[in-house]
Motif scaffolding. Structure first.
Motif, PDB file in Angstrom:
ATOM      1  N   PHE A 102       1.607  -3.790  -2.816  1.00 54.92           N
ATOM      2  CA  PHE A 102       2.659  -4.122  -3.780  1.00 54.92           C
ATOM      3  C   PHE A 102       2.962  -2.993  -4.769  1.00 54.92           C
ATOM      4  N   LYS A 103       2.350  -1.831  -4.605  1.00 54.47           N
ATOM      5  CA  LYS A 103       2.510  -0.776  -5.601  1.00 54.47           C
ATOM      6  C   LYS A 103       3.856  -0.058  -5.536  1.00 54.47           C
ATOM      7  N   SER A 104       4.684  -0.381  -4.573  1.00 55.87           N
ATOM      8  CA  SER A 104       5.979   0.295  -4.484  1.00 55.87           C
ATOM      9  C   SER A 104       7.123  -0.499  -5.104  1.00 55.87           C
ATOM     10  N   TYR A 105       6.839  -1.690  -5.662  1.00 52.94           N
ATOM     11  CA  TYR A 105       7.899  -2.458  -6.331  1.00 52.94           C
ATOM     12  C   TYR A 105       8.098  -1.930  -7.741  1.00 52.94           C
ATOM     13  N   PRO A 106       9.317  -1.502  -8.093  1.00 48.52           N
ATOM     14  CA  PRO A 106       9.556  -0.935  -9.427  1.00 48.52           C
ATOM     15  C   PRO A 106       9.227  -1.896 -10.563  1.00 48.52           C
ATOM     16  N   SER A 107       9.402  -3.188 -10.347  1.00 54.44           N
ATOM     17  CA  SER A 107       9.226  -4.155 -11.438  1.00 54.44           C
ATOM     18  C   SER A 107       7.775  -4.312 -11.864  1.00 54.44           C
ATOM     19  N   ILE A 108       6.830  -4.086 -10.973  1.00 49.30           N
ATOM     20  CA  ILE A 108       5.419  -4.245 -11.335  1.00 49.30           C
ATOM     21  C   ILE A 108       5.004  -3.078 -12.226  1.00 49.30           C
ATOM     22  N   VAL A 109       4.515  -3.418 -13.430  1.00 49.88           N
ATOM     23  CA  VAL A 109       4.166  -2.377 -14.404  1.00 49.88           C
ATOM     24  C   VAL A 109       2.683  -2.367 -14.756  1.00 49.88           C
ATOM     25  N   THR A 110       1.974  -3.462 -14.481  1.00 43.75           N
ATOM     26  CA  THR A 110       0.567  -3.565 -14.880  1.00 43.75           C
ATOM     27  C   THR A 110      -0.191  -4.406 -13.872  1.00 43.75           C
TER      28      THR A 110
ATOM     29  N   ASP B 225      -3.297   3.788  -7.494  1.00 49.95           N
ATOM     30  CA  ASP B 225      -1.968   3.726  -8.091  1.00 49.95           C
ATOM     31  C   ASP B 225      -2.001   4.299  -9.502  1.00 49.95           C
ATOM     32  N   PRO B 226      -1.863   5.622  -9.625  1.00 47.11           N
ATOM     33  CA  PRO B 226      -1.889   6.231 -10.960  1.00 47.11           C
ATOM     34  C   PRO B 226      -0.609   6.015 -11.749  1.00 47.11           C
ATOM     35  N   SER B 227       0.375   5.336 -11.170  1.00 46.73           N
ATOM     36  CA  SER B 227       1.683   5.207 -11.805  1.00 46.73           C
ATOM     37  C   SER B 227       1.810   3.973 -12.695  1.00 46.73           C
ATOM     38  N   ARG B 228       0.740   3.157 -12.822  1.00 49.36           N
ATOM     39  CA  ARG B 228       0.836   1.937 -13.606  1.00 49.36           C
ATOM     40  C   ARG B 228      -0.340   1.786 -14.561  1.00 49.36           C
ATOM     41  N   LEU B 229      -0.198   0.826 -15.481  1.00 48.08           N
ATOM     42  CA  LEU B 229      -1.255   0.497 -16.411  1.00 48.08           C
ATOM     43  C   LEU B 229      -2.168  -0.561 -15.801  1.00 48.08           C
ATOM     44  N   VAL B 230      -3.382  -0.683 -16.361  1.00 48.92           N
ATOM     45  CA  VAL B 230      -4.350  -1.664 -15.885  1.00 48.92           C
ATOM     46  C   VAL B 230      -4.866  -2.470 -17.072  1.00 48.92           C
ATOM     47  N   ASP B 231      -4.716  -3.784 -16.981  1.00 47.92           N
ATOM     48  CA  ASP B 231      -5.313  -4.721 -17.933  1.00 47.92           C
ATOM     49  C   ASP B 231      -6.570  -5.256 -17.256  1.00 47.92           C
ATOM     50  N   SER B 232      -7.693  -4.635 -17.558  1.00 48.26           N
ATOM     51  CA  SER B 232      -8.909  -4.900 -16.784  1.00 48.26           C
ATOM     52  C   SER B 232      -9.436  -6.318 -16.992  1.00 48.26           C
ATOM     53  N   THR B 233      -9.374  -6.796 -18.229  1.00 46.33           N
ATOM     54  CA  THR B 233      -9.882  -8.138 -18.543  1.00 46.33           C
ATOM     55  C   THR B 233      -8.892  -8.806 -19.479  1.00 46.33           C
ATOM     56  N   SER B 234      -8.080  -9.689 -18.946  1.00 45.45           N
ATOM     57  CA  SER B 234      -7.093 -10.380 -19.764  1.00 45.45           C
ATOM     58  C   SER B 234      -7.762 -11.569 -20.441  1.00 45.45           C
ATOM     59  N   GLY B 235      -8.064 -11.412 -21.744  1.00 41.12           N
ATOM     60  CA  GLY B 235      -8.742 -12.456 -22.489  1.00 41.12           C
ATOM     61  C   GLY B 235     -10.225 -12.499 -22.174  1.00 41.12           C
ATOM     62  N   TRP B 236     -11.068 -12.567 -23.217  1.00 41.81           N
ATOM     63  CA  TRP B 236     -12.490 -12.811 -23.076  1.00 41.81           C
ATOM     64  C   TRP B 236     -13.232 -11.638 -22.406  1.00 41.81           C
TER      65      TRP B 236
ATOM     66  N   ASP C  62       4.435   4.064   0.887  1.00 43.71           N
ATOM     67  CA  ASP C  62       4.000   4.154  -0.510  1.00 43.71           C
ATOM     68  C   ASP C  62       5.036   4.981  -1.252  1.00 43.71           C
ATOM     69  N   LEU C  63       5.880   4.311  -2.028  1.00 44.73           N
ATOM     70  CA  LEU C  63       7.026   4.942  -2.665  1.00 44.73           C
ATOM     71  C   LEU C  63       6.907   4.851  -4.183  1.00 44.73           C
ATOM     72  N   ASN C  64       7.075   5.966  -4.844  1.00 51.92           N
ATOM     73  CA  ASN C  64       7.178   5.967  -6.303  1.00 51.92           C
ATOM     74  C   ASN C  64       8.277   6.939  -6.699  1.00 51.92           C
TER      75      ASN C  64
ATOM     76  N   LEU D 271      10.586  -3.861   1.475  1.00 51.93           N
ATOM     77  CA  LEU D 271      10.199  -2.469   1.271  1.00 51.93           C
ATOM     78  C   LEU D 271      10.036  -1.692   2.572  1.00 51.93           C
ATOM     79  N   LEU D 272      10.013  -2.407   3.686  1.00 54.67           N
ATOM     80  CA  LEU D 272       9.916  -1.746   4.989  1.00 54.67           C
ATOM     81  C   LEU D 272      10.647  -2.645   5.987  1.00 54.67           C
ATOM     82  N   GLU D 273      11.945  -2.431   6.080  1.00 52.01           N
ATOM     83  CA  GLU D 273      12.797  -3.328   6.850  1.00 52.01           C
ATOM     84  C   GLU D 273      13.212  -2.679   8.173  1.00 52.01           C
ATOM     85  N   ARG D 274      13.037  -3.453   9.254  1.00 53.78           N
ATOM     86  CA  ARG D 274      13.471  -3.001  10.580  1.00 53.78           C
ATOM     87  C   ARG D 274      14.672  -3.816  11.029  1.00 53.78           C
ATOM     88  N   SER D 275      15.519  -3.199  11.845  1.00 50.42           N
ATOM     89  CA  SER D 275      16.754  -3.866  12.266  1.00 50.42           C
ATOM     90  C   SER D 275      16.523  -4.851  13.402  1.00 50.42           C
ATOM     91  N   GLU D 276      15.533  -4.565  14.256  1.00 49.07           N
ATOM     92  CA  GLU D 276      15.282  -5.441  15.396  1.00 49.07           C
ATOM     93  C   GLU D 276      14.120  -6.373  15.071  1.00 49.07           C
TER      94      GLU D 276
END
Length: 640
Positions: free
Chosen positions: A441-449, A477-488, A235-237, A62-67
């Motif tokens: 990690f909020k700039s990866y398109p695949s992460i949704v939650t 990160d207002p661009s994604r969902l949040v599962d605050s407590t997964s189970g229990w 930070d890319l969206n 996500l932030l690549e330099r040539s040198e």
């Protein structure tokens, strides 16, 4: 923030004293034990392919330099015994053993395969490429578990805490541009031996669902050239309407002019201008949207002064809304049924570190080939190249925050038993690291939650920290969902009403077990974990550790044959399909991608050599879930 040894102020003072006395400190020189792979309890088809120049790929897509220059390979290592080792850093001296970086010290690939590696020294030497010219020199660590103190040529370059996150230091003032440079790293990793820290499933004493720990430098190390005021994070969206929102974070000076260009292949399709450290946006017309069915990515170039870095985006929008009266997850405005596996990310030869990128991607391609459109990255954070691969393949990612130790009873000297829960400083440190996870990690398109807590592990129950943490994650990160407590232990925070139940699914249903909560129709109905049925295999495909083998029968269910295992899988998936048709179920997570140590409930064995699945049956059952969801959600999706 907590500290498990001396205070950080005292430690820094000790560092300064050690540096001042470096010229007087000499140990008897010795030859390091040469590197060789130790035989792990189980290998994979890639064990012999890791080699001594592992992970040659640029580590931060996500932030690549040539040198840049990769520092992975054979380093030297020795046990540091205690925190007092920092009083006398072994500058300019060989250490006891050669070790492979990156790798977990407890792994066979490391060449160490140690235990209780709480305190460690690592060292290597490097030269500065002439192509770096007169630019500043940055040293980058993709992940070190758990605390790292970095020295360059006898000078303290910095300190970092947190075993899952990348960090960088500007080492320009310490390096010799015309000769060798010494990089020395001190690592402290308590795992679960002391204070509550984000540790995931690592345990010093593994047992069934808890596994061998990972200590040390377990992701890539590299140096690169950059200006003094360089870009530190993008930070890319990019949303479904073609709007690109960008913040260019910098090292020292805000307000520098920034130019951004978006490319489809070699063709420039959009551009924007702004200033560093200030969020700005611009539109790209007629974009092709990113989705699991069409994972389209666009290249991005960001220029600030003389610096140019490269990144990428996928145009997509994650949201929630009512579809025919049911709250659903939406991708690009349409209901998407998310179905994937619980993905632990462990390897028998490398533990936390896959032996090669090919091996890591093998798991992802296997899931995609069966028809899964998602995985839940379970209380672990992967190398950046993992998320890049998910972006390219079109796999949605539900990303867990690595949990602190589960709540457990402890008995003191007076025979008083209490539940061990994080204290205020430990909870503050967990919160700090959660913010790092989201920001990095909020700039990866695949992460949704984002998942904050798993099954109450490390979750404070005398008050409800998940509400405050959920608000903070959504602020970052207002661009994604949040599962605050997964189970229990669900008090109503976040976007998901998430049930865990292995005997049978209970997804968005009017029935539930005592381990979970009743379905909350104001949130997305989700089956955060289910399945988990097991099938034992011969020793050739098992983690050959008797303690782990002894725990196999703790698996939720053991099926004696593969035919029985696939039959039972079909029954559970069919029941799950029925719940999708009848109730408010919007997705689920099957346990799990592979076996891990004493668990034998994977779609594949731990060594990835045996696939349990009847592939045709599984493809049909998974497709039936999508068909049922599409039929149920076929009504108007414009209700928000």
């Amino acid at each position: 923030m907590y500290w498990t040894g001396p205070s950080l102020v005292l430690l820094l003072a000790t560092h300064a004293l050690a540096v001042g006395n470096a010229a007087l400190h000499h140990n008897k020189a010795r030859q390091a034990t040469p590197y060789a792979v130790k035989e792990p309890p189980l290998t994979t088809p890639w064990t012999d392919k890791a080699g001594t120049n592992p992970w040659p790929e640029y580590p931060r897509p996500l932030l690549e330099r040539s040198e840049w220059k990769n520092l992975n390979g054979i380093w030297q290592y020795q046990d540091a015994q205690s925190a007092a080792a920092l009083d006398n850093p072994p500058f300019g001296q060989p250490l006891a053993h050669e070790v492979l970086v990156p790798s977990c010290l407890e792994s066979g690939l490391s060449g160490i395969q140690g235990k209780n590696t709480f305190y460690s020294w690592f060292t290597t030497r490097f030269t500065i490429p002439q192509s770096f010219k007169d630019q500043n020199v940055l040293v980058n660590f993709a992940a070190v578990d758990y605390e790292a103190t970095i020295f360059v040529n006898g000078k303290n370059a910095g300190f970092h805490r947190g075993g899952y996150f990348h960090f960088s230091f500007d080492i320009t003032e310490f390096v010799n541009r015309n000769g060798d440079n010494e990089l020395l790293v001190f690592v402290y990793d308590p795992t679960d031996s002391g204070a509550a820290i984000p540790v995931g499933k690592q345990r010093l004493v593994p047992s069934h669902i808890f596994y061998t720990p990972c200590s040390g430098i377990w992701q890539s190390v590299w140096i690169e050239a950059a200006p003094a005021n360089h870009i530190t994070r993008l930070d890319l969206n990019a949303d479904m309407h073609g709007k690109v929102t960008l913040t260019v974070n910098t090292a020292t000076e805000s307000g520098s002019p920034v130019e951004v260009k978006v490319y489809d292949g070699d063709d420039e399709v959009g551009s924007g201008e702004g200033t560093s450290d200030t969020t700005f946006d611009f539109l790209v017309k007629d974009v092709e949207l990113w989705s699991p069915d069409s994972p389209k990515l666009y290249n991005v170039t960001v220029t600030m002064g003389e610096e140019e870095v490269h990144s990428y985006v996928g145009f997509r929008t994650i949201s929630k809304g009512k579809v025919d009266g049911v709250v659903r997850p939406l991708l690009n405005g349409e209901f998407i049924f998310m179905f994937g596996t619980l993905d632990q990310g462990f390897w028998p030869d490398g533990l936390y570190t896959a032996p090669t990128r090919e091996a890591m991607v093998y798991d992802l391609k296997f899931l995609k080939s069966l028809g899964f459109n998602m995985l839940r990255k379970h209380i672990k954070v992967e190398p950046a190249l993992f998320y890049r691969a998910c972006d390219e393949l079109g796999l949605l990612v539900i990303q867990d925050m690595p949990s602190m130790n589960p709540l457990q009873a402890v008995t003191d000297a007076a025979c008083v038993t209490t539940n061990r829960i994080p204290d205020d400083p430990q909870q503050a440190e967990f919160s700090r690291q959660l913010e790092i996870l989201v920001n990095q990690f909020k700039s990866y398109p695949s992460i949704v939650t984002w998942v904050i807590y798993n099954e109450g592990w490390g979750q404070i129950t005398k008050y409800y920290p998940e509400f405050e943490l959920t608000d903070r994650v959504k602020e970052l990160d207002p661009s994604r969902l949040v599962d605050s407590t997964s189970g229990w232990i669900d008090h109503g925070a976040g976007d998901f009403s998430d049930n865990h139940h292995y005997a049978n699914p209970q997804c968005g249903t009017p029935f539930y077990s005592l381990s979970s909560s009743p379905h909350d129709p104001s949130r997305i109905g989700f089956q955060g974990e289910f399945g988990g049925i097991g099938h034992n295999v011969s020793i050739e495909n098992l983690w050959n550790d008797q303690v782990a083998i002894n725990h196999i029968n703790e698996t939720y269910e053991i099926d004696e044959t593969l035919e029985a295992w696939n039959y039972r899988s079909h029954i559970l998936l069919t029941e799950f399909e029925d719940q999708v048709q009848r109730f408010e179920c919007s997705g689920g997570v099957w346990t799990q991608t592979t076996d891990v140590e004493g668990e034998v409930n994977g779609l594949m064995t731990y060594d990835r050599r045996v696939k349990r699945v009847d592939e045709e049956q599984w493809k049909n059952d998974i497709q039936a879930l999508y068909d049922a969801a599409a039929k149920r959600g076929a009504q108007s999706q414009r209700k928000r």
